[in-house]
Design an enzyme around this catalytic site. Structure first.
Site, PDB file in Angstrom:
ATOM      1  CE  LYS A  85       6.806  13.504 -27.022  1.00  0.00           C
ATOM      2  NZ  LYS A  85       8.062  13.042 -26.414  1.00  0.00           N
ATOM      3  CE  LYS A 256       5.594  10.760 -31.057  1.00  0.00           C
ATOM      4  NZ  LYS A 256       6.617   9.944 -30.405  1.00  0.00           N
TER       5      LYS A 256
END
Length: 411
Positions: A85, A256
DNA sequence: GTTGTCTGCCCC
DNA sequence: ATTCTGC
DNA sequence: GCAGAATGGGCAGACAAC
């Protein structure tokens, strides 16, 4: 919003909301209510079902849900893909007939801000027509290190773009293929999208594939997360290998995990409340919308963050009542602040706050020097420290140390 | 011309 | 962005 | 679970004040 309008259209033909899902899909693939209306009312549901993305109509981006540990993610997804990420701008790139347009997460046309990305895409992507997504961020060409988001965001500008692009080039990490040469790829499973994206990536300095791996155990997931964090990334996004790209929705097909979700890696500090704000909308009834907080520097208290999230409604009422009792007509003499809360409070109450990182600040007085201080990024309330007094709060010095530590962590 | 304050279908 | 709440 | 509504830091730009 759009949902209500789409429901209404559904009623005109079906008499109920049954067409909503398919109409919504068409809308999410083009972000264009007018176009969906025109197709629906002139050509009917057949054409809506055959709807596909097309270049220069931005697709509403898929969003990720969140979980707190690698184990929880693996429980939910099983074997899955995991991507690094990156902390930058999410960009959706469209190219057709040699023309490139770039759209932001909110479907804004932002092409003019990214001439370097446009050139890189034209040079590198082996496609006639394409829509793909990735994260763009500033990087140091010499060290290969990612720059902080605060540097990357200076690219969001109207003037002096080319000069900025020269000084601070961006690199784009591609992670999703949505459309290619007339074919809609959003309905294909993740593993197929990624494979195709890999195939059409040409060599070059601007666009690269986002770091990616397939994991078959929770342990491997954890290992990849650790690697990402130590290489300076925010964390990871895990993706269901067989799920389509679900435009415009936050789904558990993507999950996430950030550094800050973990208790061990988060920056948790104990700050002193020096003021509060009344709040707006629903929060008016509680009499409190947020807190102004500070760290301790000798006998002074210097602001480091406002806290606007993490408390329950009951907690907001409690804060309002207890803080009102120790309010101060003016700023207490021992407080350093550029901000003025609705109500000043004597520095007595300590709360634990979690943050993703420490940033340089133009408004917070902590470690103030040369017109700049330090602040918390994404601050949220964890709990009240009834066991602590103002003297036990985190010190300015400790915040500076955390800031220095974080600068070197990504090297 | 410079400085300060406020805003943004803003970026995160 | 994060978080809480009503549905 | 999901959507909506509160809220955070901070940038460039717009505009007002000087």
């Amino acid at each position: 919003g759009e949902a209500t309008i789409i429901d209404a259209w559904s009623f005109t033909e079906a008499g109920d909301k049954s067409l909503r899902v398919e109409l919504e899909r068409a809308f999410n693939l083009t972000s264009d209510l007018g176009l969906v209306a025109e197709v629906f009312f002139t050509k009917g549901m057949g054409a809506i079902r055959a709807f596909k993305p097309h270049p220069f109509s931005p697709i509403r981006p898929a969003l990720a849900e969140r979980l707190n540990t690698a184990a929880e993610i693996f429980e939910k997804l099983g074997a899955c893909a995991v991507e690094g990420k990156y902390d930058g701008f999410r960009l959706q790139v469209h190219m057709s007939a040699g023309k490139v347009e770039i759209y932001s997460r909110k479907q804004e046309r932002v092409t003019h801000m990214f001439p370097d990305v446009v050139a890189g895409v034209k040079k590198q992507m082996r496609a006639r027509e394409i829509i793909f997504e990735g994260e763009a961020l500033a990087y140091n060409e010499d060290t290969g290190e990612f720059l902080p988001f605060q540097e990357t965001i200076t690219r969001k500008r109207k003037y002096g773009v080319s000069k900025k692009a020269e000084e601070m080039p961006l690199r784009m990490f591609a992670f999703e293929l949505l459309y290619l040469d007339g074919k809609d790829w959003t309905n294909e499973p993740y593993h197929a999208r990624r494979k195709k994206l890999t195939e059409i990536m040409g060599k070059g300095d601007v666009v690269a594939l986002a770091k990616n791996v397939i994991v078959k155990t929770p342990k491997a997931l954890q290992k990849f997360f650790d690697e990402c964090v130590s290489s300076g990334l925010e964390g990871i996004v895990a993706k269901d290998l067989s799920a389509p790209y679900v435009a415009g929705a936050r789904k558990f097909a993507w999950i996430k995990l950030k550094r800050s979700y973990s208790e061990k890696l988060a920056d948790t500090i104990d700050v002193v409340i020096v003021g509060f704000y009344y709040g707006k909308g629903k929060r008016t009834e509680f009499g409190l919308g947020g807190l102004l907080t500070a760290v301790k520097a000798g006998d002074r208290f210097r602001t480091v963050a406002k806290i606007g999230t993490g408390f329950s409604e009951a907690q907001m009422r409690e804060f309002h009542d207890s803080l009102s009792k120790i309010s101060s007509k003016q700023k207490p003499a021992e407080v350093d602040s550029l901000l003025t809360p609705d109500v000043w409070v004597k520095p007595r109450v300590v709360v634990e706050v979690k943050a993703d990182e420490i940033t340089r600040s133009p408004v917070h007085k902590c470690a103030w020097k040369d017109n700049e201080g330090l602040a918390l990024r994404f601050p949220r309330l964890m709990r009240v420290r009834t066991d602590k007094g103002a003297d036990d709060a985190t010190t300015e010095k400790e915040v500076v140390e955390l800031y220095e530590l974080q600068k070197h962590a990504s090297a």
